[in-house]
Design a protein around this motif. Structure first.
Motif, PDB file in Angstrom:
ATOM      1  N   LEU A  42       0.965  -0.997   0.102  1.00 48.21           N
ATOM      2  CA  LEU A  42      -0.024  -0.057   0.277  1.00 48.21           C
ATOM      3  C   LEU A  42       0.793   1.053  -0.014  1.00 48.21           C
ATOM      4  N   THR A  43       0.620   1.859  -0.830  1.00 47.37           N
ATOM      5  CA  THR A  43       1.228   3.448  -0.687  1.00 47.37           C
ATOM      6  C   THR A  43       0.121   4.560  -1.597  1.00 47.37           C
ATOM      7  N   ARG A  44       1.062   5.678  -1.247  1.00 44.81           N
ATOM      8  CA  ARG A  44      -0.099   6.926  -1.305  1.00 44.81           C
ATOM      9  C   ARG A  44       1.186   8.094  -2.253  1.00 44.81           C
ATOM     10  N   GLU A  45       0.100   8.682  -2.849  1.00 42.91           N
ATOM     11  CA  GLU A  45       0.510   9.895  -3.456  1.00 42.91           C
ATOM     12  C   GLU A  45       0.017  11.099  -3.200  1.00 42.91           C
ATOM     13  N   PRO A  46       1.004  12.613  -3.777  1.00 41.32           N
ATOM     14  CA  PRO A  46       2.144  12.358  -3.171  1.00 41.32           C
ATOM     15  C   PRO A  46       3.271  11.665  -2.220  1.00 41.32           C
ATOM     16  N   GLY A  47       3.709  11.273  -2.336  1.00 38.95           N
ATOM     17  CA  GLY A  47       4.524  10.987  -1.224  1.00 38.95           C
ATOM     18  C   GLY A  47       4.702   9.169  -1.615  1.00 38.95           C
ATOM     19  N   GLY A  48       4.957   8.392  -0.271  1.00 40.11           N
ATOM     20  CA  GLY A  48       5.337   7.223  -0.847  1.00 40.11           C
ATOM     21  C   GLY A  48       6.811   6.748  -0.263  1.00 40.11           C
ATOM     22  N   THR A  49       8.095   7.425  -0.386  1.00 30.33           N
ATOM     23  CA  THR A  49       8.847   7.249   0.012  1.00 30.33           C
ATOM     24  C   THR A  49       9.561   8.328   1.079  1.00 30.33           C
TER      25      THR A  49
END
Length: 215
Positions: A42-49
């Motif tokens: 699971l991840t998201r934008e903007p973001g993720g790192t």
């Protein structure tokens, strides 16, 4: 990075306006895929790192200096480029499913339809910087006023995007809906005015049908 745009069979995105309930829907997808024995990222934008999250802060924090629409777009793609390279591609390469809270469709809706930027520029950035698109995109569609009512009071200080006026979010919603009409094989539109339980059930049903049709 190659300019070919690959529709990856294990990349799923969720899109929608403010207050549409994407967070709960993502949990429903994870549970369904894990129950079938799949690794799920699971991840998201903007973001993720870590770096992309720092760019997220630049994008969402209110500024004394107005953020130009072009700056907003390029920051979004800078975050996305890092996200794809560090998180999404490695996960897909090892066979995991990736479920992202927003992806490039948001740039078309927010920066092209919402801000009025050239769609051709976004298409070029998508090809040259991202190179991937989801095989399944779930659009949680919700009336703008209802969405704003849901998010009212959620945060003490609304972020820079949340502070926009209703007409901006109406353009964003229409942008998402136009993309869903243009790509019916990829998009599934979910009525997000339902209860969270009903939305979760609709999302799970859509994902299950997609999995069975892809088998």
């Amino acid at each position: 990075m190659s300019e070919a745009l690959l529709k990856h069979p294990r990349l799923i995105s969720l899109e929608g306006g403010e207050g549409a309930g994407k967070t709960s829907a993502i949990v429903a997808i994870r549970e369904l895929l894990q129950a079938r024995g799949h690794e799920v990222v699971l991840t998201r934008e903007p973001g993720g790192t870590p770096l992309a999250e720092r760019i997220r802060e630049l994008l969402l924090s209110p500024h004394e200096e107005a953020l130009a629409p072009e700056t907003e777009l390029l920051l979004m793609f800078a975050s996305r480029a890092q996200h794809v390279r560090e998180v999404i591609r490695p996960a897909l390469q090892r066979g995991a499913y990736v479920v992202s809270d927003r992806f490039t469709d948001s740039s078309y809706a927010y920066q092209a339809d919402g801000r009025g930027l050239d769609r051709a520029l976004i298409e070029e950035l998508e090809r040259k910087v991202v190179g991937l698109k989801p095989s399944l995109t779930l659009l949680l569609d919700l009336d703008v006023r209802e969405g704003r009512a849901r998010t009212s009071g959620r945060d003490l200080w609304p972020d820079r995007i949340e502070s926009e006026q209703d007409d901006f979010f109406e353009r964003v919603r229409e942008g998402f809906r136009k993309r869903a009409v243009a790509e019916p094989e990829r998009f599934r539109v979910i009525d997000a005015s339902q209860s969270p339980t009903a939305v979760g059930a609709s999302v799970s049903s859509a994902v299950l049908q997609w999995l069975e049709s892809s088998a």
